[in-house]
Design a protein around this motif. Structure first.
Motif, short mmCIF file in Angstrom:
data_model
loop_
_atom_site.label_atom_id
_atom_site.label_comp_id
_atom_site.label_asym_id
_atom_site.label_seq_id
_atom_site.Cartn_x
_atom_site.Cartn_y
_atom_site.Cartn_z
N ILE A 35 0.86 -1.18 0.00
CA ILE A 35 0.00 0.00 0.00
C ILE A 35 0.90 1.23 0.00
CG2 ILE A 35 -1.70 1.29 1.35
CD1 ILE A 35 -2.79 -1.43 2.29
N LEU A 36 0.53 2.22 -0.82
CA LEU A 36 1.31 3.44 -0.96
C LEU A 36 0.48 4.65 -0.55
CD1 LEU A 36 2.61 2.65 -4.55
CD2 LEU A 36 3.97 2.55 -2.46
N ASP A 37 1.14 5.69 -0.09
CA ASP A 37 0.46 6.96 0.18
C ASP A 37 0.47 7.76 -1.12
OD1 ASP A 37 -0.12 6.52 2.86
OD2 ASP A 37 1.86 7.21 3.49
N ILE A 38 -0.71 7.99 -1.68
CA ILE A 38 -0.85 8.61 -2.99
C ILE A 38 -1.48 10.00 -2.85
CG2 ILE A 38 -1.95 8.42 -5.26
CD1 ILE A 38 0.17 6.27 -4.80
N GLN A 39 -0.86 10.96 -3.51
CA GLN A 39 -1.40 12.32 -3.55
C GLN A 39 -2.49 12.36 -4.62
OE1 GLN A 39 1.37 15.41 -4.74
NE2 GLN A 39 0.60 16.71 -3.10
N THR A 40 -3.68 12.84 -4.26
CA THR A 40 -4.82 12.83 -5.17
C THR A 40 -5.49 14.19 -5.24
OG1 THR A 40 -6.44 12.22 -3.49
CG2 THR A 40 -5.30 10.41 -4.61
N ALA A 41 -6.26 14.37 -6.31
CA ALA A 41 -7.06 15.59 -6.48
C ALA A 41 -8.24 15.27 -7.39
CB ALA A 41 -6.22 16.71 -7.07
N TYR A 42 -9.33 16.00 -7.22
CA TYR A 42 -10.48 15.87 -8.10
C TYR A 42 -10.30 16.81 -9.29
CZ TYR A 42 -13.33 13.01 -5.03
OH TYR A 42 -13.81 11.97 -4.28
N LEU A 43 -10.53 16.28 -10.50
CA LEU A 43 -10.53 17.12 -11.70
C LEU A 43 -11.89 17.76 -11.90
CD1 LEU A 43 -8.56 14.92 -14.25
CD2 LEU A 43 -7.71 16.79 -12.83
N ASP A 44 -12.92 17.02 -11.51
CA ASP A 44 -14.30 17.52 -11.52
C ASP A 44 -15.05 16.76 -10.44
OD1 ASP A 44 -15.12 15.00 -12.65
OD2 ASP A 44 -14.72 15.78 -14.66
N GLU A 45 -16.37 16.82 -10.45
CA GLU A 45 -17.16 16.19 -9.38
C GLU A 45 -16.99 14.67 -9.32
OE1 GLU A 45 -18.80 18.26 -11.74
OE2 GLU A 45 -18.41 19.99 -10.46
N THR A 46 -16.68 14.05 -10.44
CA THR A 46 -16.63 12.59 -10.47
C THR A 46 -15.25 12.00 -10.77
OG1 THR A 46 -17.25 12.57 -12.81
CG2 THR A 46 -19.04 12.41 -11.20
N THR A 47 -14.35 12.79 -11.33
CA THR A 47 -13.06 12.26 -11.77
C THR A 47 -11.96 12.64 -10.77
OG1 THR A 47 -13.77 12.60 -14.05
CG2 THR A 47 -11.43 12.15 -13.68
N GLN A 48 -11.34 11.60 -10.24
CA GLN A 48 -10.26 11.81 -9.28
C GLN A 48 -8.99 11.17 -9.83
OE1 GLN A 48 -10.95 10.05 -5.46
NE2 GLN A 48 -9.71 11.58 -4.42
N VAL A 49 -7.88 11.90 -9.77
CA VAL A 49 -6.60 11.38 -10.24
C VAL A 49 -5.60 11.39 -9.09
CG1 VAL A 49 -6.95 12.08 -12.64
CG2 VAL A 49 -5.78 13.63 -11.06
N GLY A 50 -4.57 10.58 -9.26
CA GLY A 50 -3.47 10.55 -8.31
C GLY A 50 -2.17 10.60 -9.07
N VAL A 51 -1.10 10.89 -8.36
CA VAL A 51 0.22 10.94 -8.99
C VAL A 51 1.17 9.99 -8.27
CG1 VAL A 51 -0.01 13.28 -9.89
CG2 VAL A 51 0.92 12.95 -7.61
N ILE A 52 2.11 9.46 -9.05
CA ILE A 52 3.09 8.51 -8.52
C ILE A 52 4.35 8.62 -9.36
CG2 ILE A 52 2.25 6.61 -9.97
CD1 ILE A 52 2.78 4.78 -7.47
N GLU A 53 5.48 8.24 -8.79
CA GLU A 53 6.72 8.25 -9.54
C GLU A 53 6.70 7.18 -10.62
OE1 GLU A 53 10.70 8.86 -7.96
OE2 GLU A 53 9.76 9.12 -5.99
#
Length: 163
Positions: A35-53
């Protein structure tokens, strides 16, 4: 916990969808075992993205498909789908060997200080994969085979355009 920009860090699993055949027709899946700690954000009300190396994703697929690095005379150009952009374009990330070299302790590796980040979709876990984390970051990569001879030519062109 979400900050004022709408960015949060949450524990997630990682799965990487990838292709590495000439026609990109064979879809493969690799899962990171931790399990990883992932930084996430919502692009809109339904779409959520995360970033990883990127190198974490590459380590995941090389563990699942060691033949990617076992073939002498072959390398791959790495493309990542960018879920934060309109129509999810493919973004070139360089050669697989360069990404692998950046993960090594060799100080002269081509991208030795690289912190190349790629995006993925945040998906809800169900069933067997829900243990320990309620969500998964799904990253999608395309690896395009490149003969080693072509890679040498690519390096030559890169050096000549840098001058």
């Amino acid at each position: 916990m979400e900050n004022e920009e709408g960015i949060s860090v949450r524990p997630m699993r990682l799965k990487v969808l990838y292709t590495f055949d000439n026609e990109s027709k064979t879809n493969c899946l690799a899962r990171w075992p931790h399990i990883l700690d992932i930084q996430t954000a919502y692009l809109d009300e339904t779409t959520q993205v995360g970033v990883i190396e990127l190198k974490t994703c590459i380590q995941t697929i090389v563990s699942a498909s060691p033949e990617l690095v076992a073939k002498l005379g072959r390398d791959y150009t790495v493309y990542a789908y960018d879920y934060s952009e309109y129509e999810t374009p493919l973004v070139g990330q360089g050669m697989l060997s360069w990404v692998l070299a950046s993960a090594s302790p060799t100080p002269n590796a081509p991208a030795h200080q690289s912190k190349t980040i790629v995006t993925g979709r945040v998906c809800k876990n169900t069933g067997l994969f829900a243990r320990g984390a309620q969500e998964t970051l799904e990253v999608k990569l395309r690896l395009v085979p490149v003969p080693l001879f072509s890679r040498v030519n690519i390096l030559r062109v890169c050096k000549s355009t840098a001058n």
